[in-house]
Enzyme design. Structure first.
Site, PDB file in Angstrom:
ATOM      1  N   GLU A  25      -2.531  -3.158  -5.386  1.00  0.00           N
ATOM      2  CA  GLU A  25      -2.500  -2.060  -6.364  1.00  0.00           C
ATOM      3  C   GLU A  25      -2.579  -2.619  -7.774  1.00  0.00           C
ATOM      4  O   GLU A  25      -2.199  -3.771  -8.027  1.00  0.00           O
ATOM      5  CB  GLU A  25      -1.178  -1.284  -6.172  1.00  0.00           C
ATOM      6  CG  GLU A  25      -1.012  -0.108  -7.121  1.00  0.00           C
ATOM      7  CD  GLU A  25       0.137   0.826  -6.737  1.00  0.00           C
ATOM      8  OE1 GLU A  25       0.940   0.467  -5.850  1.00  0.00           O
ATOM      9  OE2 GLU A  25       0.214   1.921  -7.337  1.00  0.00           O
ATOM     10  N   ASN A 172      -2.526   9.694  -2.376  1.00  0.00           N
ATOM     11  CA  ASN A 172      -1.410   8.820  -1.974  1.00  0.00           C
ATOM     12  C   ASN A 172      -0.084   9.511  -2.302  1.00  0.00           C
ATOM     13  O   ASN A 172       0.090  10.019  -3.414  1.00  0.00           O
ATOM     14  CB  ASN A 172      -1.492   7.493  -2.748  1.00  0.00           C
ATOM     15  CG  ASN A 172      -0.238   6.648  -2.587  1.00  0.00           C
ATOM     16  OD1 ASN A 172      -0.038   6.042  -1.551  1.00  0.00           O
ATOM     17  ND2 ASN A 172       0.628   6.634  -3.606  1.00  0.00           N
ATOM     18  N   GLU A 173       0.807   9.507  -1.363  1.00  0.00           N
ATOM     19  CA  GLU A 173       2.152  10.069  -1.572  1.00  0.00           C
ATOM     20  C   GLU A 173       2.062  11.359  -2.393  1.00  0.00           C
ATOM     21  O   GLU A 173       2.702  11.491  -3.441  1.00  0.00           O
ATOM     22  CB  GLU A 173       3.083   9.034  -2.229  1.00  0.00           C
ATOM     23  CG  GLU A 173       3.322   7.843  -1.329  1.00  0.00           C
ATOM     24  CD  GLU A 173       4.472   6.928  -1.741  1.00  0.00           C
ATOM     25  OE1 GLU A 173       5.031   7.097  -2.839  1.00  0.00           O
ATOM     26  OE2 GLU A 173       4.820   6.029  -0.943  1.00  0.00           O
ATOM     27  N   TYR A 239       9.448   1.735   3.853  1.00  0.00           N
ATOM     28  CA  TYR A 239       9.901   0.441   3.331  1.00  0.00           C
ATOM     29  C   TYR A 239      11.282   0.117   3.893  1.00  0.00           C
ATOM     30  O   TYR A 239      12.110   1.010   4.063  1.00  0.00           O
ATOM     31  CB  TYR A 239       9.985   0.482   1.800  1.00  0.00           C
ATOM     32  CG  TYR A 239       8.623   0.442   1.123  1.00  0.00           C
ATOM     33  CD1 TYR A 239       7.968  -0.764   0.920  1.00  0.00           C
ATOM     34  CD2 TYR A 239       7.993   1.601   0.683  1.00  0.00           C
ATOM     35  CE1 TYR A 239       6.721  -0.815   0.299  1.00  0.00           C
ATOM     36  CE2 TYR A 239       6.736   1.566   0.067  1.00  0.00           C
ATOM     37  CZ  TYR A 239       6.120   0.350  -0.119  1.00  0.00           C
ATOM     38  OH  TYR A 239       4.886   0.294  -0.733  1.00  0.00           O
ATOM     39  N   GLU A 294       1.681   1.555   3.857  1.00  0.00           N
ATOM     40  CA  GLU A 294       2.639   0.858   2.990  1.00  0.00           C
ATOM     41  C   GLU A 294       3.880   0.568   3.817  1.00  0.00           C
ATOM     42  O   GLU A 294       4.529   1.490   4.327  1.00  0.00           O
ATOM     43  CB  GLU A 294       3.006   1.688   1.756  1.00  0.00           C
ATOM     44  CG  GLU A 294       1.875   1.780   0.755  1.00  0.00           C
ATOM     45  CD  GLU A 294       2.257   2.448  -0.562  1.00  0.00           C
ATOM     46  OE1 GLU A 294       3.427   2.338  -0.972  1.00  0.00           O
ATOM     47  OE2 GLU A 294       1.368   3.089  -1.152  1.00  0.00           O
TER      48      GLU A 294
HETATM   49  O1  AHR Z   1       3.955  -0.114  -3.325  1.00  0.00           O
HETATM   50  C1  AHR Z   1       4.590   0.375  -4.450  1.00  0.00           C
HETATM   51  C2  AHR Z   1       4.603   1.891  -4.505  1.00  0.00           C
HETATM   52  O2  AHR Z   1       5.379   2.395  -3.452  1.00  0.00           O
HETATM   53  C3  AHR Z   1       3.281   2.572  -4.300  1.00  0.00           C
HETATM   54  O3  AHR Z   1       2.533   2.651  -5.469  1.00  0.00           O
HETATM   55  C4  AHR Z   1       3.664   3.927  -3.840  1.00  0.00           C
HETATM   56  O4  AHR Z   1       2.701   4.521  -3.013  1.00  0.00           O
HETATM   57  C5  AHR Z   1       4.976   3.696  -3.122  1.00  0.00           C
HETATM   58  O5  AHR Z   1       5.951   4.595  -3.493  1.00  0.00           O
END
Ligand code: AHR
Length: 490
Positions: A25, A172-173, A239, A294
């Protein structure tokens, strides 16, 4: 007794090589410095892209690269990143520290990077602040072979042949940084955008809807109910972290945080199972891929660095986290068609860290390298019987393992020992094959928080695995405490 039974003569599903995908990114020092240094840089580069990073990533056989974000994608306007670099507008990167983005790395540079890496592009388009026309025009610019204004503009910018694009993210998101939409609203928006997302050449676009995060099962249900017909993939973000607020250090932690983080990583299995069950209701044939574009460990930024740049160190704990997560993806590979660890260089759970002209490989890099033989291989059925790793009254499995067979008949067995104190003797029984040779590599270290630095780049790196005993089709693997092993059987 720790025992791994491998049914090597049986056929399982293919582990899609795209599960080993990556993500870069416009965030902190990932693209700028980490990948792009510009043609005039003293750092050796090819058309502005640093050679050392490309060479290291090529060694991983990375199958695809997701770009330009992340949150950045829904504030990115592709026209800013084409044409002569000196004429490109300077913009504010609103998500990541409000730094000035000079747009020197744009579509042509990204496609050149994919070419140098030998990987497929996975581009994420802008839904949050873009338009249907902007997204559709980007695709025409990149993929049309004929005589249209946009294709000719690409030629003027020195790319004659149309590019082949397959993987295309529609936002995205979008429940958060991509526009704070409700699932119902995004589902309708997705249908509208996806209608105009087409390959303008002979190729077929694989359209990926912006999916849920963590346990947002409602999002998955609505998207699958309302928009399955228009999508080939649905994204999922998860995550592993100990807490969102006041994130914990990547390197300074005790056993409690070691245990907790690995437990969070193992929770990926629950997350995938639940989202998959919803997808199964709407798509029992598993046509639509769950694209975990992600994932990885999210720690506090390294002290003294810009917190908005998400620069974190990477320890043996992260390596084991990567190993167990990749095993989970293998186990779900009928539904998980692609995954992208966040992020490639200098951001979050990176493969590579750079400092000026210096570059180091992280423990996570080594796991991707040791596991690369699983890419595109046939997953073998296994039965893993192991002890628990208990800590403070809680328990998680001590072992994680996976086995696959490649097109040459070689079997790759990978295993992780999550226990930081107790080594394991793993007895493997192989059925349905005849083994004549075994070689293995091991990743471990003397401390839970061991990591590589620019001064000491090889603190955590694979070494030959000692002490393996092959007796007919029975193999004993020695797994030291806190270790990852990769064994090839022929
Ligand atoms: O990877 C960092 C960020 O985490 C990304 O930009 C976003 O999609 C997510 O919240």
């Amino acid at each position: 007794m720790n025992r791994l039974t491998i049914y090597a003569g049986e056929d399982g599903p293919i582990i899609n090589r795209h599960i080993y995908g990556h993500f870069a990114e416009h965030l902190g020092r990932c693209i700028y410095e980490g990948i792009w240094v510009g043609e005039d840089s003293p750092i050796p580069n090819t058309r502005g892209i640093r050679n050392d990073v490309v060479e290291a990533l090529r060694h991983l056989k990375i199958p695809n690269l997701r770009w330009p974000g992340g949150c950045f994608a829904d504030d990115y306007h592709w026209r800013d990143g084409i044409g002569p670099r000196e004429d490109r507008p300077r913009c504010v990167n609103t998500h990541w520290g409000k730094v000035v983005e000079n747009n020197h790395f744009g579509t042509h540079e990204f496609m050149d990077l994919c070419d140098q890496l030998g990987c497929e592009p996975y581009i994420c388009g802008n839904v949050g602040s873009g338009t249907v026309q902007e997204m559709r025009d980007w695709l025409e610019y990149m993929t049309f072979a004929g005589n249209s204004a946009l294709a000719n503009e690409r030629r003027k910018n020195r790319q004659d042949a149309p590019w082949v694009i397959t993987y295309w993210g529609v936002g995205n998101e979008n429940w958060g940084c991509g526009g704070n939409m409700r699932a119902e609203f995004y589902a309708d928006e997705y249908r509208r955008y996806a209608t105009y997302c087409r390959h303008f050449n002979d190729g077929k676009l694989y359209r990926i809807a912006s999916g849920p995060h963590d346990e947002d099962y409602h999002w998955t249900d609505v998207l699958m109910r309302e928009a399955a017909a228009q999508m080939e993939g649905l994204s999922l973000h998860y995550y592993s972290l100990i807490q969102w607020e006041n994130k914990k250090s990547a390197t300074q932690f005790d056993e409690s945080e070691w245990f907790t983080l690995l437990k969070k990583a193992l929770y990926m299995n629950t997350i995938i199972s639940q989202h998959s069950a919803i997808m199964d209701r709407h798509d029992p044939d598993k046509r639509i891929g769950l694209i975990i574009d992600e994932w990885g460990a999210w720690h506090a930024a390294e002290p003294g660095t810009n917190p908005a740049f998400l620069y974190q160190q990477n320890t043996l704990r992260d390596a084991i986290l990567a190993g167990v997560t990749l095993h989970i993806f293998h186990n779900h590979c009928e539904r998980v068609h692609m995954a992208n660890i966040a992020q490639t260089v200098n951001v979050l759970q990176a493969m590579i860290l750079t400092e000026g002209e210096k570059m180091i490989l992280t423990p996570t890099y080594h796991v991707f390298e040791m596991f690369k033989g699983h890419q595109g291989a046939t997953r073998l059925p296994i039965l893993l019987q192991g002890q628990d790793y208990t800590f403070s009254g809680d328990a998680i499995p001590q072992l994680s393992a996976s086995a696959s067979r490649n097109h040459m008949g070689e079997i790759l067995v990978t295993a992780c020992n999550l226990n930081p104190h107790q080594p394991v003797e793993l007895f493997c029984n192989l059925y349905g094959t005849k083994i004549t040779d075994v070689t293995g590599r091991l990743l471990t270290a003397g401390a839970m928080n061991a990591f590589n630095t620019f001064e000491s780049p090889d603190t955590v790196k694979p070494i030959p695995a000692d002490g393996m005993i092959l007796d007919g089709n029975n193999l004993t693997i020695m797994l030291p405490a806190m270790s990852v092993v990769a064994v090839t059987l022929t």
